[in-house]
Design a protein around this motif. Structure first.
Motif, PDB file in Angstrom:
ATOM      1  N   ALA A 413       0.828  -1.209   0.000  1.00 55.70           N
ATOM      2  CA  ALA A 413       0.000   0.000   0.000  1.00 55.70           C
ATOM      3  C   ALA A 413       0.861   1.257   0.000  1.00 55.70           C
ATOM      4  CB  ALA A 413      -0.921  -0.010   1.216  1.00 55.70           C
ATOM      5  N   ASN A 414       1.950   1.241   0.740  1.00 55.57           N
ATOM      6  CA  ASN A 414       2.829   2.403   0.795  1.00 55.57           C
ATOM      7  C   ASN A 414       3.404   2.717  -0.586  1.00 55.57           C
ATOM      8  OD1 ASN A 414       4.132   4.406   2.571  1.00 55.57           O
ATOM      9  ND2 ASN A 414       6.021   3.384   1.961  1.00 55.57           N
ATOM     10  N   ALA A 415       3.845   1.664  -1.283  1.00 52.11           N
ATOM     11  CA  ALA A 415       4.384   1.860  -2.632  1.00 52.11           C
ATOM     12  C   ALA A 415       3.298   2.320  -3.598  1.00 52.11           C
ATOM     13  CB  ALA A 415       5.019   0.553  -3.125  1.00 52.11           C
ATOM     14  N   SER A 416       2.094   1.759  -3.470  1.00 54.05           N
ATOM     15  CA  SER A 416       0.989   2.143  -4.356  1.00 54.05           C
ATOM     16  C   SER A 416       0.577   3.593  -4.129  1.00 54.05           C
ATOM     17  CB  SER A 416      -0.212   1.220  -4.125  1.00 54.05           C
ATOM     18  OG  SER A 416       0.118  -0.130  -4.372  1.00 54.05           O
ATOM     19  N   SER A 417       0.534   3.993  -2.872  1.00 57.32           N
ATOM     20  CA  SER A 417       0.122   5.360  -2.538  1.00 57.32           C
ATOM     21  C   SER A 417       1.060   6.390  -3.150  1.00 57.32           C
ATOM     22  CB  SER A 417       0.073   5.528  -1.020  1.00 57.32           C
ATOM     23  OG  SER A 417      -0.189   6.862  -0.652  1.00 57.32           O
ATOM     24  N   ARG A 418       2.341   6.098  -3.154  1.00 57.82           N
ATOM     25  CA  ARG A 418       3.325   7.051  -3.661  1.00 57.82           C
ATOM     26  C   ARG A 418       3.216   7.271  -5.171  1.00 57.82           C
ATOM     27  NH1 ARG A 418       7.186   8.568  -0.016  1.00 57.82           N
ATOM     28  NH2 ARG A 418       7.191   7.404   1.953  1.00 57.82           N
ATOM     29  N   LEU A 419       2.528   6.370  -5.861  1.00 61.56           N
ATOM     30  CA  LEU A 419       2.294   6.577  -7.289  1.00 61.56           C
ATOM     31  C   LEU A 419       1.366   7.766  -7.526  1.00 61.56           C
ATOM     32  CD1 LEU A 419       1.749   2.877  -8.423  1.00 61.56           C
ATOM     33  CD2 LEU A 419       3.821   4.254  -8.687  1.00 61.56           C
ATOM     34  N   ILE A 420       0.477   8.021  -6.570  1.00 64.78           N
ATOM     35  CA  ILE A 420      -0.476   9.127  -6.688  1.00 64.78           C
ATOM     36  C   ILE A 420      -0.046  10.330  -5.865  1.00 64.78           C
ATOM     37  CG2 ILE A 420      -2.871   9.825  -6.215  1.00 64.78           C
ATOM     38  CD1 ILE A 420      -3.742   7.004  -6.755  1.00 64.78           C
ATOM     39  N   CYS A 421       0.486  10.066  -4.685  1.00 64.94           N
ATOM     40  CA  CYS A 421       0.861  11.140  -3.749  1.00 64.94           C
ATOM     41  C   CYS A 421       2.290  10.887  -3.265  1.00 64.94           C
ATOM     42  CB  CYS A 421      -0.114  11.157  -2.573  1.00 64.94           C
ATOM     43  SG  CYS A 421       0.118  12.542  -1.465  1.00 64.94           S
ATOM     44  N   PRO A 422       3.264  11.661  -3.729  1.00 65.06           N
ATOM     45  CA  PRO A 422       4.660  11.381  -3.387  1.00 65.06           C
ATOM     46  C   PRO A 422       5.008  11.539  -1.911  1.00 65.06           C
ATOM     47  CG  PRO A 422       4.501  12.861  -5.277  1.00 65.06           C
ATOM     48  CD  PRO A 422       3.133  12.781  -4.660  1.00 65.06           C
ATOM     49  N   GLU A 423       4.196  12.216  -1.132  1.00 62.90           N
ATOM     50  CA  GLU A 423       4.523  12.465   0.269  1.00 62.90           C
ATOM     51  C   GLU A 423       3.308  12.223   1.155  1.00 62.90           C
ATOM     52  OE1 GLU A 423       5.586  16.601   0.711  1.00 62.90           O
ATOM     53  OE2 GLU A 423       4.326  17.146  -0.986  1.00 62.90           O
ATOM     54  N   GLY A 424       3.569  11.882   2.419  1.00 65.40           N
ATOM     55  CA  GLY A 424       2.490  11.642   3.365  1.00 65.40           C
ATOM     56  C   GLY A 424       1.719  12.915   3.665  1.00 65.40           C
ATOM     57  N   VAL A 425       0.437  12.767   3.934  1.00 68.67           N
ATOM     58  CA  VAL A 425      -0.438  13.926   4.068  1.00 68.67           C
ATOM     59  C   VAL A 425      -0.048  14.805   5.254  1.00 68.67           C
ATOM     60  CG1 VAL A 425      -2.153  12.627   5.438  1.00 68.67           C
ATOM     61  CG2 VAL A 425      -2.850  14.653   4.146  1.00 68.67           C
ATOM     62  N   TYR A 426       0.334  14.218   6.378  1.00 71.55           N
ATOM     63  CA  TYR A 426       0.631  15.023   7.555  1.00 71.55           C
ATOM     64  C   TYR A 426       1.859  15.906   7.345  1.00 71.55           C
ATOM     65  CZ  TYR A 426      -2.693  12.078  10.122  1.00 71.55           C
ATOM     66  OH  TYR A 426      -3.815  11.419  10.549  1.00 71.55           O
ATOM     67  N   HIS A 427       2.913  15.327   6.817  1.00 65.15           N
ATOM     68  CA  HIS A 427       4.138  16.099   6.624  1.00 65.15           C
ATOM     69  C   HIS A 427       3.980  17.125   5.511  1.00 65.15           C
ATOM     70  CE1 HIS A 427       7.126  14.192   9.337  1.00 65.15           C
ATOM     71  NE2 HIS A 427       6.232  13.232   9.324  1.00 65.15           N
ATOM     72  N   ALA A 428       3.205  16.786   4.483  1.00 68.65           N
ATOM     73  CA  ALA A 428       2.961  17.757   3.415  1.00 68.65           C
ATOM     74  C   ALA A 428       2.189  18.962   3.947  1.00 68.65           C
ATOM     75  CB  ALA A 428       2.196  17.087   2.285  1.00 68.65           C
TER      76      ALA A 428
END
Length: 438
Positions: A413-428
């Motif tokens: 899931a972590n790898a799949s998520s980065r295809l759409i969103c390169p960074e985590g929502v909290y840190h962004a």
């Protein structure tokens, strides 16, 4: 021994005693301070849980008495919460976790105070309850993190304690008490809040989490957040569910995060200018859209989503098939409206809802197993913190037989998520607050 030597021995003893006290007393005072802070955070987390649950009950009673009420109450409630947030508690909007991350990166105490203070904590609690009273799809765990950090920071200022781990300890204790998951609190503090392991503060974080956990244990007893599931997934062809859940949950979580980040940074063009000029009106429109989602799902998308996720984990697939996607949409709408509210619990509910949608293509997988995998996958996709996600889900379901599948699912899931969103929502999102503080 003559008198001269006796006096010399007494002086040496006194000097040794003073030096020893100078070494051990600050260390013990530091530990006692963190333990007391953990107790305070634990009590506050329990109070927030009780009041939040009551607010959802009140909204449910209103819906039962007047089914059309959400079309009036939800937009007006969103508008009022957005106005109060912008006018009086500008740092209390959203989850609260980005604010704590930004505060942790700041050096100046005054800049931190704008993001984590007792005033911000009070506003966070009041406006979270207002949101739940009007049907927002929001959780209390993220707000508990900001409240926990604010409590520790406030106590630190009173005690003139300049410990760099204060905010991390308060955040970790908030997660631990909110979910009754001490290990998840520690992992969350290290992986998500600081993204590093600091030996100097790790023991103090542990002590604060223990104190918060013991407070929850003493008052609420030993319970598992979602109950206990004993379902297993034997190694073999059925493990295709791990891959499917990881990809679907990761992509869904990445999409959700991307929406929040784009709106958080400000949309370009006419739409962005309209939202900036009319934020209260935009919040009201978000509330109306949430009410429509509620109508389409028989009211199941309102609130934290705890009851719905627990129902699915009990192998009950009676919720509408649109629950998962519309819970995602309603949580995104609640978040971008600017009102205070977390995304942890709703994310777990979305994951459970996605499992219900995947069941027809994976009919030989027990729904509870698929729900656990999708909960971990979707939460990972949102926060991009796989360790935190699989530890939280494992602790909240107490299913040790699925630990390895959950781990693998979280990594996919972590790898799949980065295809759409390169960074985590909290840190962004924390970059917005960090830039404002400078």
């Amino acid at each position: 021994m003559n008198s001269f030597h006796r006096r010399r021995v007494r002086r040496l003893r006194r000097r040794l005693h003073v030096q020893t006290r100078r070494i051990w007393w600050p260390r013990w005072r530091r530990r006692v301070f963190f333990l007391a802070g953990g107790l305070a955070v634990g009590l506050c987390a329990i109070g927030m849980a009780i009041v939040a649950d009551r607010a959802q009950v009140v909204f449910g009673q209103l819906r039962a008495a007047a089914p059309a009420a959400p079309f009036i109450v939800t937009p007006l409630g969103f508008a009022l919460a957005a106005y109060l947030t912008r006018a009086y508690f500008p740092s209390a909007g959203g989850s609260g976790i980005p604010q704590v991350i930004a505060a942790h990166r700041m050096d100046e105490s005054s800049a931190r105070t704008a993001l984590v203070s007792m005033r911000v904590a009070a506003g966070k609690v009041l406006l979270l309850i207002l949101g739940l009273l009007c049907g927002a799809s929001a959780g209390r765990e993220g707000p508990t993190v900001q409240v926990g950090a604010s409590i520790m920071f406030g106590l630190g200022k009173l005690a003139r304690h300049r410990e760099p781990g204060l905010l991390i300890a308060g955040s970790a204790a908030g997660i631990a008490a909110a979910f009754n998951a001490p290990l998840a609190g520690i992992i969350f503090g290290i992986e998500e809040m600081s993204r590093s392991f600091e030996t100097r503060t790790s023991g103090l974080i542990l002590g604060t989490v223990i104190a918060a956990g013991l407070t929850s244990l003493a008052i609420l007893g030993d319970y598992t957040y979602f109950g206990t599931t004993a379902e297993t997934l034997p190694f073999g062809p059925q493990w295709i569910a791990v891959v499917v859940a990881g990809i679907v949950g990761g992509l869904g979580g990445g999409l959700f995060s991307r929406i929040l980040i784009e709106f958080g940074r400000g949309l370009p063009g006419a739409a962005g200018r309209l939202i900036r000029r009319r934020p209260v009106l935009f919040a009201a429109l978000c509330g109306l859209a949430v009410a429509l989602c509620g109508y389409a799902t028989g009211g199941s998308i309102f609130g934290t989503g705890y009851d719905q996720a627990k129902l699915i984990l009990a192998n009950n697939d009676s919720l509408p098939k649109s629950f998962g996607p519309l819970k995602l949409a309603s949580t995104a709408l609640s978040s971008i409206s600017g009102i205070p509210g977390g995304i942890f619990s709703p994310s777990l509910a979305v994951g459970a809802g996605l499992a219900q949608d995947l069941l027809p293509i994976l009919p030989h997988i027990p729904l509870a197993v698929l729900a656990i995998l999708c909960m971990s996958a979707y939460l990972t996709g949102v926060v991009q913190a796989p360790m935190t996600s699989f530890v939280i889900v494992s602790e909240m379901t107490e299913n040790h037989a699925l630990v390895i599948p959950i781990m693998i699912c979280a990594l996919i899931a972590n790898a799949s998520s980065r295809l759409i969103c390169p960074e985590g929502v909290y840190h962004a999102l924390s970059e917005n607050y960090h830039a404002a503080g400078h």
